[in-house]
Write a protein that holds these residues in place. Sequence first.
Motif, PDB file in Angstrom:
ATOM      1  N   ALA A  83      10.403  14.365   8.912  1.00  0.00           N
ATOM      2  CA  ALA A  83       9.317  14.706   7.989  1.00  0.00           C
ATOM      3  C   ALA A  83       8.321  13.568   8.003  1.00  0.00           C
ATOM      4  N   TRP A  84       7.063  13.865   7.679  1.00  0.00           N
ATOM      5  CA  TRP A  84       6.036  12.830   7.764  1.00  0.00           C
ATOM      6  C   TRP A  84       4.946  13.060   6.730  1.00  0.00           C
ATOM      7  N   THR A  85       4.275  11.976   6.429  1.00  0.00           N
ATOM      8  CA  THR A  85       3.040  12.042   5.652  1.00  0.00           C
ATOM      9  C   THR A  85       2.009  11.158   6.325  1.00  0.00           C
ATOM     10  N   VAL A  86       0.753  11.533   6.151  1.00  0.00           N
ATOM     11  CA  VAL A  86      -0.370  10.709   6.563  1.00  0.00           C
ATOM     12  C   VAL A  86      -1.206  10.477   5.308  1.00  0.00           C
ATOM     13  N   THR A  87      -1.420   9.218   4.981  1.00  0.00           N
ATOM     14  CA  THR A  87      -2.175   8.883   3.778  1.00  0.00           C
ATOM     15  C   THR A  87      -3.301   7.907   4.111  1.00  0.00           C
ATOM     16  N   ARG A  88      -4.261   7.855   3.210  1.00  0.00           N
ATOM     17  CA  ARG A  88      -5.377   6.925   3.363  1.00  0.00           C
ATOM     18  C   ARG A  88      -4.898   5.511   3.033  1.00  0.00           C
ATOM     19  N   ARG A  89      -5.268   4.557   3.873  1.00  0.00           N
ATOM     20  CA  ARG A  89      -4.922   3.165   3.604  1.00  0.00           C
ATOM     21  C   ARG A  89      -5.684   2.675   2.374  1.00  0.00           C
ATOM     22  N   MET A  90      -4.988   1.963   1.491  1.00  0.00           N
ATOM     23  CA  MET A  90      -5.571   1.469   0.253  1.00  0.00           C
ATOM     24  C   MET A  90      -5.782  -0.040   0.332  1.00  0.00           C
ATOM     25  N   PRO A  91      -6.763  -0.565  -0.406  1.00  0.00           N
ATOM     26  CA  PRO A  91      -6.987  -2.017  -0.391  1.00  0.00           C
ATOM     27  C   PRO A  91      -5.880  -2.748  -1.147  1.00  0.00           C
ATOM     28  N   GLY A  92      -5.662  -3.982  -0.776  1.00  0.00           N
ATOM     29  CA  GLY A  92      -4.706  -4.810  -1.503  1.00  0.00           C
ATOM     30  C   GLY A  92      -3.499  -5.185  -0.667  1.00  0.00           C
ATOM     31  N   GLN A  93      -2.694  -6.073  -1.242  1.00  0.00           N
ATOM     32  CA  GLN A  93      -1.436  -6.507  -0.647  1.00  0.00           C
ATOM     33  C   GLN A  93      -0.306  -6.253  -1.629  1.00  0.00           C
ATOM     34  N   GLY A  94       0.905  -6.231  -1.099  1.00  0.00           N
ATOM     35  CA  GLY A  94       2.060  -6.012  -1.944  1.00  0.00           C
ATOM     36  C   GLY A  94       2.180  -7.076  -3.028  1.00  0.00           C
ATOM     37  N   LEU A  95       2.421  -6.635  -4.245  1.00  0.00           N
ATOM     38  CA  LEU A  95       2.508  -7.576  -5.370  1.00  0.00           C
ATOM     39  C   LEU A  95       3.655  -8.554  -5.188  1.00  0.00           C
ATOM     40  N   HIS A  96       4.716  -8.134  -4.500  1.00  0.00           N
ATOM     41  CA  HIS A  96       5.848  -9.043  -4.297  1.00  0.00           C
ATOM     42  C   HIS A  96       5.450 -10.255  -3.469  1.00  0.00           C
ATOM     43  N   ALA A  97       4.580 -10.048  -2.470  1.00  0.00           N
ATOM     44  CA  ALA A  97       4.142 -11.159  -1.627  1.00  0.00           C
ATOM     45  C   ALA A  97       3.137 -12.047  -2.337  1.00  0.00           C
ATOM     46  N   LEU A  98       2.319 -11.456  -3.204  1.00  0.00           N
ATOM     47  CA  LEU A  98       1.270 -12.212  -3.888  1.00  0.00           C
ATOM     48  C   LEU A  98       1.761 -12.903  -5.152  1.00  0.00           C
ATOM     49  N   TRP A  99       2.865 -12.443  -5.714  1.00  0.00           N
ATOM     50  CA  TRP A  99       3.318 -12.940  -7.019  1.00  0.00           C
ATOM     51  C   TRP A  99       3.356 -14.470  -7.094  1.00  0.00           C
ATOM     52  N   PRO A 100       3.918 -15.169  -6.100  1.00  0.00           N
ATOM     53  CA  PRO A 100       3.964 -16.639  -6.206  1.00  0.00           C
ATOM     54  C   PRO A 100       2.583 -17.285  -6.268  1.00  0.00           C
ATOM     55  N   THR A 101       1.554 -16.588  -5.791  1.00  0.00           N
ATOM     56  CA  THR A 101       0.207 -17.170  -5.753  1.00  0.00           C
ATOM     57  C   THR A 101      -0.601 -16.855  -7.010  1.00  0.00           C
ATOM     58  N   LEU A 102      -0.115 -15.971  -7.870  1.00  0.00           N
ATOM     59  CA  LEU A 102      -0.874 -15.573  -9.053  1.00  0.00           C
ATOM     60  C   LEU A 102      -0.681 -16.588 -10.174  1.00  0.00           C
ATOM     61  N   ASN A 103      -1.731 -16.791 -10.944  1.00  0.00           N
ATOM     62  CA  ASN A 103      -1.585 -17.653 -12.115  1.00  0.00           C
ATOM     63  C   ASN A 103      -0.991 -16.859 -13.276  1.00  0.00           C
ATOM     64  N   GLU A 104      -0.745 -17.542 -14.377  1.00  0.00           N
ATOM     65  CA  GLU A 104      -0.072 -16.913 -15.522  1.00  0.00           C
ATOM     66  C   GLU A 104      -0.849 -15.714 -16.049  1.00  0.00           C
ATOM     67  N   ALA A 105      -2.149 -15.840 -16.173  1.00  0.00           N
ATOM     68  CA  ALA A 105      -2.956 -14.736 -16.696  1.00  0.00           C
ATOM     69  C   ALA A 105      -2.926 -13.534 -15.769  1.00  0.00           C
ATOM     70  N   GLU A 106      -2.957 -13.783 -14.466  1.00  0.00           N
ATOM     71  CA  GLU A 106      -2.913 -12.676 -13.500  1.00  0.00           C
ATOM     72  C   GLU A 106      -1.560 -11.982 -13.528  1.00  0.00           C
ATOM     73  N   ARG A 107      -0.487 -12.752 -13.645  1.00  0.00           N
ATOM     74  CA  ARG A 107       0.837 -12.141 -13.716  1.00  0.00           C
ATOM     75  C   ARG A 107       0.969 -11.282 -14.975  1.00  0.00           C
ATOM     76  N   ARG A 108       0.465 -11.815 -16.071  1.00  0.00           N
ATOM     77  CA  ARG A 108       0.551 -11.051 -17.329  1.00  0.00           C
ATOM     78  C   ARG A 108      -0.248  -9.757 -17.223  1.00  0.00           C
TER      79      ARG A 108
END
Length: 328
Positions: A83-108
């Motif tokens: 089975a398959w789906t084709v979807t439109r690519r969305m902007p952004g990166q996975g939150l798991h990868a970015l989490w260490p780089t976010l400041n406290e306000a961004e995480r909240r």
Amino acid sequence: MIDSPAGKRLARVLSALGMSRDVEAVPLESYSNDAWRIGDQIVRVCWRGDIGRLRREAAVVPLLPAEIPCPEVLADGDDGELAWTVTRRMPGQGLHALWPTLNEAERRAAITQLADVLRTLHAWQPPEPVRGLLLGRLRSRPKGPAAIVGADLCPLPVERAQVLVSHAEPSSGLGLVASRLAELAALDPYLEEPQGVVHGDLHFANLLWDKGRITAVLDFEWVRLGPPDLDLLPLLRSVDWAGTGDAELLPPQETARILGWLADDYPQLFEHPRLIHRLWLYQLANTVRELYTWPPAAPEQAAADHPVNNLPRFGLGPHHLHDLLPPA
């Protein structure tokens, strides 16, 4: 690429879609499927377990409330084996990868937005025939371990988890876990037919983040009817319980802070009077399933956070969850 098993599956899908096999396909990390980026599109191919889950995702996503940002579904299909789906690519990166780089306000802010997504999803009532699809899945009776493992990340009703325990390779924690599942069976939310919709796999890797906001909620393939608190399980699965330092996991104290914020923003998610024991049931069922999806070469060679090591740890009691969850 085409000579690999995943490449051959992609070639079949491209042929079914009427697309050239000569396109530049970039493989993406995916835990359950093959995933590829082709230009501004994402192609996902499901080839194991219940392949109908991608078709259900394609039926659900276009009807979700606008407050839940999701990739546009451009095409979906199956040939009986894939089975398959084709979807439109969305902007952004996975939150798991970015989490260490976010400041406290961004995480909240990220957790406030996650709470909004969950609240909106749990309040949504799907129209027919989508509700019929989800009901049909709920009422199905997968037979045997392979079908149960392929049906859901959290094998409930509890009888499903008990089947997995009875067929699993012997390990030190299984006897204790079998007793715990029997003790917790009365807390199984599927003793009654649930009315709400849950994502089923909403960990940080399934959230895209860009310029201070969640830009996409990904991978509704495990969507199911269920109680709202079932959507807390993916956060528990992302905890570094064994202290491995794995960058994909979060330390318990960080998850405790996340859950505290989530409880502030969406208190109804934590309102079950025996929430800790119900989450304990979800965790035990999911960890038993992981025995099948992550089989060790030998128990003595298993990683510290392998299910053969986590099961004895989790089976002792829910004390580790007491330390994680905010006070009632």
